[in-house]
Design a protein around this motif. Structure first.
Motif, PDB file in Angstrom:
ATOM      1  N   THR A  10      -0.473  -4.226  -8.056  1.00 17.09           N
ATOM      2  CA  THR A  10      -0.109  -4.699  -6.541  1.00 17.09           C
ATOM      3  C   THR A  10       0.828  -5.695  -6.588  1.00 17.09           C
ATOM      4  OG1 THR A  10      -2.002  -4.774  -5.582  1.00 17.09           O
ATOM      5  CG2 THR A  10      -1.372  -6.399  -5.050  1.00 17.09           C
TER       6      THR A  10
ATOM      7  N   ASP B  16      -4.022  -1.581 -14.235  1.00 19.81           N
ATOM      8  CA  ASP B  16      -4.795  -2.299 -13.072  1.00 19.81           C
ATOM      9  C   ASP B  16      -4.475  -2.216 -11.961  1.00 19.81           C
ATOM     10  OD1 ASP B  16      -5.867  -4.682 -12.114  1.00 19.81           O
ATOM     11  OD2 ASP B  16      -7.611  -4.468 -13.742  1.00 19.81           O
ATOM     12  N   ASP B  17      -4.939  -2.317 -10.990  1.00 19.22           N
ATOM     13  CA  ASP B  17      -4.445  -2.678  -9.705  1.00 19.22           C
ATOM     14  C   ASP B  17      -3.673  -3.463  -8.869  1.00 19.22           C
ATOM     15  OD1 ASP B  17      -4.117  -0.664  -6.650  1.00 19.22           O
ATOM     16  OD2 ASP B  17      -5.578  -2.985  -6.281  1.00 19.22           O
ATOM     17  N   GLU B  18      -4.926  -4.865  -9.633  1.00 18.07           N
ATOM     18  CA  GLU B  18      -4.048  -6.100  -9.458  1.00 18.07           C
ATOM     19  C   GLU B  18      -2.693  -6.279 -10.438  1.00 18.07           C
ATOM     20  OE1 GLU B  18      -4.829 -10.886 -10.766  1.00 18.07           O
ATOM     21  OE2 GLU B  18      -6.626  -8.639 -11.357  1.00 18.07           O
TER      22      GLU B  18
ATOM     23  N   THR C 243       1.057  -1.315   0.483  1.00 23.82           N
ATOM     24  CA  THR C 243      -0.031   0.013   0.345  1.00 23.82           C
ATOM     25  C   THR C 243       1.084   1.041   0.069  1.00 23.82           C
ATOM     26  OG1 THR C 243      -1.515  -1.533   1.247  1.00 23.82           O
ATOM     27  CG2 THR C 243      -2.053   1.251   1.562  1.00 23.82           C
TER      28      THR C 243
ATOM     29  N   LYS D 204       2.152   2.057  -3.764  1.00 22.80           N
ATOM     30  CA  LYS D 204       1.198   2.427  -4.461  1.00 22.80           C
ATOM     31  C   LYS D 204       0.961   3.714  -3.881  1.00 22.80           C
ATOM     32  CE  LYS D 204      -1.691  -0.948  -4.395  1.00 22.80           C
ATOM     33  NZ  LYS D 204      -3.081  -1.897  -5.152  1.00 22.80           N
TER      34      LYS D 204
ATOM     35  N   THR E 154       2.101   7.063  -7.024  1.00 26.83           N
ATOM     36  CA  THR E 154       0.627   8.426  -7.394  1.00 26.83           C
ATOM     37  C   THR E 154       1.675   9.617  -6.924  1.00 26.83           C
ATOM     38  OG1 THR E 154       0.329   9.090  -5.197  1.00 26.83           O
ATOM     39  CG2 THR E 154      -1.026   6.991  -6.556  1.00 26.83           C
TER      40      THR E 154
END
Length: 115
Positions: free
Chosen positions: A33, A28-30, A8, A11, A15
């Motif tokens: 991750t 994609d967020d996946e 987290t 990520k 940003t």
């Protein structure tokens, strides 16, 4: 070590990089991750510790995102009147990977810091 907390944090740090915003929003967020977890694993195996893992893993994740989205900023172009050639400078290595490698070298001196 709480890997999910570190993912987290990585990520969130991504940003904050304005040059990477378009690349990040296109993934994609996946995928982010998975890249973050891979970067954390690699950084840990290369000597980063819980105290500095977020810094190293962020730059390595940014590099992974750059590679997969093919938005490398090191593309050079040569143009002649009848010919145009595009190629990667620095053998395709982006600034994120260079910063990760700089931090990795700093680990050997027991000091991890930004420039």
């Amino acid at each position: 070590m709480d890997i999910e907390r570190i993912v987290t944090a990585v990520k969130q740090r991504l940003t904050l990089m304005p040059n990477l915003k378009t690349t990040i929003t296109g993934l994609d967020d996946e995928v982010l991750t998975i890249f973050a977890k891979d970067a954390i694993t690699q950084a840990l195996s290369e000597g980063f510790t819980e105290a500095n893992i977020e810094m190293g893993a962020t730059y390595l994740t940014a590099h992974f995102c750059n590679v997969v989205s093919a938005t490398n900023t090191n593309v050079s172009k040569q143009q002649a009147s009848v010919l145009s050639i595009e190629y990667f400078d620095r053998a395709g290595v982006d600034d994120y990977l260079l910063e990760y490698q700089r931090l990795q070298r700093a680990l050997k001196k027991n000091v991890v810091q930004f420039l």
